[in-house]
Design a protein around this motif. Structure first.
Motif, PDB file in Angstrom:
ATOM      1  N   LEU A   8       3.845  -8.631  -9.644  1.00 22.51           N
ATOM      2  CA  LEU A   8       2.682  -7.428 -10.343  1.00 22.51           C
ATOM      3  C   LEU A   8       0.753  -7.530  -9.982  1.00 22.51           C
ATOM      4  CD1 LEU A   8       4.049  -7.346 -14.218  1.00 22.51           C
ATOM      5  CD2 LEU A   8       4.247  -5.429 -12.321  1.00 22.51           C
ATOM      6  N   GLY A   9       1.010  -8.761  -9.809  1.00 19.50           N
ATOM      7  CA  GLY A   9      -0.955  -8.506  -8.871  1.00 19.50           C
ATOM      8  C   GLY A   9      -0.271  -8.479  -7.795  1.00 19.50           C
ATOM      9  N   GLY A  10      -0.029  -8.100  -7.539  1.00 18.89           N
ATOM     10  CA  GLY A  10      -0.328  -7.324  -5.836  1.00 18.89           C
ATOM     11  C   GLY A  10      -0.555  -8.876  -5.160  1.00 18.89           C
ATOM     12  N   GLY A  11      -0.911  -8.000  -3.877  1.00 21.45           N
ATOM     13  CA  GLY A  11      -1.375  -8.735  -2.833  1.00 21.45           C
ATOM     14  C   GLY A  11       0.016  -9.490  -1.480  1.00 21.45           C
ATOM     15  N   MET A  12       0.319  -8.985  -1.529  1.00 25.62           N
ATOM     16  CA  MET A  12       1.594  -9.622  -1.353  1.00 25.62           C
ATOM     17  C   MET A  12       1.587  -8.568   0.347  1.00 25.62           C
ATOM     18  SD  MET A  12       4.653 -10.927   0.152  1.00 25.62           S
ATOM     19  CE  MET A  12       5.643 -11.537  -2.043  1.00 25.62           C
ATOM     20  N   ALA A  13       1.840  -9.473   1.710  1.00 32.23           N
ATOM     21  CA  ALA A  13       1.682  -8.522   2.719  1.00 32.23           C
ATOM     22  C   ALA A  13       2.723  -8.729   3.195  1.00 32.23           C
ATOM     23  CB  ALA A  13       1.506  -9.785   3.817  1.00 32.23           C
ATOM     24  N   VAL A  14       3.166  -6.822   3.008  1.00 28.62           N
ATOM     25  CA  VAL A  14       4.596  -6.191   3.587  1.00 28.62           C
ATOM     26  C   VAL A  14       4.024  -5.706   5.103  1.00 28.62           C
ATOM     27  CG1 VAL A  14       5.921  -4.643   2.801  1.00 28.62           C
ATOM     28  CG2 VAL A  14       4.472  -5.720   1.627  1.00 28.62           C
ATOM     29  N   SER A  15       5.451  -6.493   6.370  1.00 33.06           N
ATOM     30  CA  SER A  15       5.625  -5.932   7.568  1.00 33.06           C
ATOM     31  C   SER A  15       6.402  -4.969   7.376  1.00 33.06           C
ATOM     32  CB  SER A  15       6.572  -6.952   7.951  1.00 33.06           C
ATOM     33  OG  SER A  15       5.776  -8.578   7.938  1.00 33.06           O
ATOM     34  N   VAL A  16       6.214  -3.842   7.909  1.00 30.18           N
ATOM     35  CA  VAL A  16       7.242  -2.679   8.325  1.00 30.18           C
ATOM     36  C   VAL A  16       7.445  -2.343   9.758  1.00 30.18           C
ATOM     37  CG1 VAL A  16       7.204   0.039   7.260  1.00 30.18           C
ATOM     38  CG2 VAL A  16       5.472  -0.998   6.401  1.00 30.18           C
ATOM     39  N   THR A  17       8.825  -2.385  10.176  1.00 30.97           N
ATOM     40  CA  THR A  17       8.919  -1.685  11.462  1.00 30.97           C
ATOM     41  C   THR A  17       9.779  -0.179  11.589  1.00 30.97           C
ATOM     42  OG1 THR A  17      11.174  -2.962  10.819  1.00 30.97           O
ATOM     43  CG2 THR A  17       9.866  -4.254  11.868  1.00 30.97           C
ATOM     44  N   GLY A  18       9.142  -0.297  12.719  1.00 31.33           N
ATOM     45  CA  GLY A  18       9.754   1.834  12.712  1.00 31.33           C
ATOM     46  C   GLY A  18       9.337   1.751  14.310  1.00 31.33           C
ATOM     47  N   GLU A  19       8.947   3.105  14.896  1.00 31.94           N
ATOM     48  CA  GLU A  19       8.388   3.717  16.107  1.00 31.94           C
ATOM     49  C   GLU A  19       7.455   4.932  15.529  1.00 31.94           C
ATOM     50  OE1 GLU A  19       8.763   2.358  18.491  1.00 31.94           O
ATOM     51  OE2 GLU A  19      10.741   1.226  17.709  1.00 31.94           O
TER      52      GLU A  19
END
Length: 165
Positions: A8-19
């Motif tokens: 809930l505190g946030g701050g998570m590095a989220v990786s997104v893959t796509g084109e």
């Protein structure tokens, strides 16, 4: 997206893959109603384009829609994914509470709010860190590193950066 779970505190590095991310002057990630900037990182090992954004804080537990937006137009360029907010991780107990100085003791870390991310177990400030094994939302297993005789603190991280004791 990876990871698809964060506190809930946030701050998570989220990786997104796509084109097509690099075709836009800027992109952003939307977690439910909250939009945050994203940074295109190039290509991942699988050849897909890789972007990273940081999850914003949330005031409620549960799944939210996750989308990638074109920065200049706000048009959705990737959708159909979800990010799940969970309570902040909390360590409630350990078993066993002692082990060999040569290391290798499997320690069960009991608590709440655990999720399958980049789990790191830290034993003391100077002793060392090891990769933890996610078993469930209330259990992580950690194998102790070798260390000198004495008492050490045990801390746990779900993202490899932020630790709780």
């Amino acid at each position: 997206i990876s990871p698809s779970v964060g506190s809930l505190g946030g701050g998570m590095a989220v990786s997104v893959t796509g084109e097509g991310f690099a075709n836009h002057s800027s992109i952003s990630c939307r977690f439910g109603a909250e939009t945050v900037p994203a940074e295109v990182q190039g290509r991942g090992a699988d050849g897909a384009e890789l972007a990273v954004c940081v999850s914003p804080p949330s005031d409620r537990v549960g799944k939210v829609a996750f989308e990638v937006l074109s920065g200049e137009s706000g048009v959705v360029v990737a959708s159909g994914r979800y990010f799940r907010y969970v309570l902040d991780a909390q360590v409630l107990g350990l078993r066993p509470t002692m082990g060999s100085v040569s290391g290798g003791t499997v320690v069960s870390v009991f608590g709440s709010g655990f999720f399958d991310g980049d789990i790191v177990c830290r034993f003391g400030d100077e002793v060392g860190s090891v990769v933890g094994e996610y078993v469930g939302e209330d259990l992580v297993l950690c194998r102790t590193p070798s260390h000198w005789k004495g008492v050490v603190s045990v801390q746990l991280s779900m993202d490899g950066h932020s630790f709780v004791a």
